[in-house]
Scaffold this motif. Structure first.
Motif, short mmCIF file in Angstrom:
data_model
loop_
_atom_site.label_atom_id
_atom_site.label_comp_id
_atom_site.label_asym_id
_atom_site.label_seq_id
_atom_site.Cartn_x
_atom_site.Cartn_y
_atom_site.Cartn_z
N PHE A 30 -17.02 27.86 25.94
CA PHE A 30 -16.25 29.09 26.10
C PHE A 30 -15.03 29.10 25.17
CE2 PHE A 30 -12.98 31.68 28.20
CZ PHE A 30 -13.67 32.88 28.32
N LEU A 31 -14.30 27.99 25.12
CA LEU A 31 -13.11 27.93 24.26
C LEU A 31 -13.49 28.01 22.79
CD1 LEU A 31 -11.00 25.22 26.11
CD2 LEU A 31 -10.62 27.69 26.07
N GLY A 32 -14.62 27.39 22.42
CA GLY A 32 -15.06 27.46 21.04
C GLY A 32 -15.37 28.87 20.62
N GLU A 33 -15.91 29.67 21.52
CA GLU A 33 -16.24 31.05 21.19
C GLU A 33 -14.99 31.91 21.13
OE1 GLU A 33 -17.45 35.16 21.44
OE2 GLU A 33 -16.21 34.07 22.89
N ARG A 34 -13.99 31.61 21.98
CA ARG A 34 -12.81 32.47 22.07
C ARG A 34 -11.73 32.10 21.05
NH1 ARG A 34 -14.47 37.02 24.03
NH2 ARG A 34 -15.44 36.85 26.11
N LEU A 35 -11.57 30.83 20.74
CA LEU A 35 -10.44 30.41 19.94
C LEU A 35 -10.74 30.29 18.46
CD1 LEU A 35 -8.93 27.64 22.27
CD2 LEU A 35 -8.33 30.06 22.12
N PRO A 45 -23.41 40.42 24.30
CA PRO A 45 -24.07 39.75 25.44
C PRO A 45 -23.49 38.37 25.76
CG PRO A 45 -25.67 40.47 23.77
CD PRO A 45 -24.32 40.51 23.15
N PHE A 46 -22.50 37.89 25.00
CA PHE A 46 -22.07 36.50 25.18
C PHE A 46 -21.54 36.25 26.59
CE2 PHE A 46 -18.84 33.19 25.22
CZ PHE A 46 -19.53 32.14 24.66
N VAL A 47 -20.65 37.15 27.08
CA VAL A 47 -20.04 36.91 28.39
C VAL A 47 -21.09 36.91 29.51
CG1 VAL A 47 -18.43 37.81 30.10
CG2 VAL A 47 -17.78 37.74 27.68
N PRO A 48 -21.99 37.91 29.59
CA PRO A 48 -23.03 37.82 30.62
C PRO A 48 -23.88 36.55 30.49
CG PRO A 48 -22.96 40.02 29.70
CD PRO A 48 -22.07 39.18 28.85
#
Length: 397
Positions: A30-35, A45-48
């Motif tokens: 999750f952090l890798g995708e957000r930061l 669709p990433f969050v679902p």
């Protein structure tokens, strides 16, 4: 062997370890995708998908650690893991996503969960999955990078297959040893029952009958000399029975005298000469075990070897205690030696188990017609530790 399912205990432990690794990876994903900045045209669709992956990881962890729950098939877990990593990577930047590092973790999971053939197929699927993502994200001047990542994944797949092979062999060996020890315990109990029955029968048919005959002779006012002979035979039979159970010489006279008494007793019955040599510095550390092993080996010689002579030696080197029992009998056939436990002859197998339990080694050198040498090696550290434990238990302070 490599295609059979992993042993249940090994599979359960591997599933639990991988369940914890899977949960620990979620925050990093999750952090890798957000930061970290990345192309985001397909990130809706990433969050679902992340929520679904979290639910899946939690359910898999609960099932893995539930005491009585039926475990999910490892093949199914590996398929779900690959599917979620592929989908999350695809929706968070493709081949340049920070999630691509998870592809390198998947072969390790496959090695833990699967047998080598399935690990190889899973590793191939991981490489194909990354290549598919790279093809779906056409980027200029990225071919070298994507090729390098693909080659690294191939290398990881090879490592995973080799690791899976090693783990599978060790799991098979552990299961084989557990089964072998289970058979040895059952056979030892059967042998104990047979020995008790033999001893009870011998006492009833010999000692008791002699005593009954002596009592009858006394009641009839018969020959006292006949009564004396019957009592003498009974005393000899009882002494033999007591000696078979536990020679008192070990407790009162030490290891050398006890081994000499056993060798003399067996030699008189089987008709061979004997020689016992026990070095003074080899006693006092593992006397009970050495005596038990030597007695088993001496009785084997008396029952099976048809030997003319027997030599028993106990010595100490700087690193180990060494027990050697050698005879000049008919020797042992290696195939019969391997098959002996299956036929209920567990003496040597039991001796091997006891020596290996102390990190020792039991060596058998035998050829048909040329006698047998059995050598037990016990590390001195194991012997000294056992002696210290025994001394601590005996010291009330």
């Amino acid at each position: 062997m490599t295609g059979a399912p992993l042993p249940r205990a090994h599979r359960r432990e591997a599933v639990r370890v991988w369940a914890l690794i899977r949960l620990a990876a979620l925050p990093a994903i999750f952090l890798g995708e957000r930061l970290v900045a990345h192309p985001s045209p397909r990130s809706d669709p990433f969050v679902p998908l992340m929520i679904a992956a979290t639910v899946y990881a939690l359910i898999a962890c609960v099932v893995a650690f539930a005491p009585r729950a039926r475990q999910l098939p490892p093949q199914l877990l590996a398929t779900f893991d690959l599917a979620f990593i592929w989908a999350l990577t695809y929706t968070s930047g493709g081949p340049f996503s920070q999630l691509r590092y998870a592809f390198f973790l998947l072969p390790i999971g496959a090695a833990l969960l699967l047998r080598p053939p399935l690990t190889a197929w899973a590793s191939l699927g991981i490489v194909v999955g990354y290549v598919a993502i790279a093809l779906l994200y056409p980027t200029e001047d990225a071919a070298d990078f994507e090729l390098t990542q693909g080659l690294y994944l191939v290398w990881m797949g090879i490592v995973a297959v080799l690791l899976s092979r090693l783990l599978a062999r060790r799991a098979d060996e552990v299961e084989r040893l557990a089964a072998s020890r289970g058979r040895l315990v059952a056979q030892a109990l059967d042998a104990e029952d047979r020995e008790r029955s033999r001893l009870a029968g011998a006492l009833h048919d010999e000692a008791v009958q002699n005593l009954l005959a002596a009592r009858h002779e006394l009641a009839a006012g018969g020959d006292l000399g006949f009564v004396q002979q019957g009592l003498d035979r009974t005393i000899g039979q009882l002494r033999d029975a007591i000696f078979d159970l536990h020679p008192a010489a070990l407790d009162h006279a030490g290891l050398a005298a006890a081994l000499d008494a056993v060798a003399e007793h067996a030699g008189r019955r089987a008709g061979f000469g004997w020689r016992v040599v026990v070095e003074p510095d080899a006693t006092g550390m593992h006397d009970q075990l050495l005596f038990s092993l030597a007695r088993e080996l001496i009785l084997n010689v008396a029952e099976h070897a048809r030997a003319r002579s027997l030599t028993v030696r106990v010595r100490r080197t700087p690193a180990e205690l060494v027990l050697e029992v050698a005879d000049d009998g008919v020797g042992l056939d290696p195939e019969r030696l391997r098959d002996a436990p299956l036929a209920g002859h567990i003496g040597l197998a039991s001796a091997t188990e006891r020596v290996e339990a102390l990190d020792g080694l039991l060596e058998i050198a035998a050829r048909p017609g040329q006698g047998t040498l059995v050598r037990a090696r016990i590390p001195v550290t194991s012997a000294e530790a056992t002696r210290r434990d025994a001394g601590a238990a005996a010291d009330p302070s």
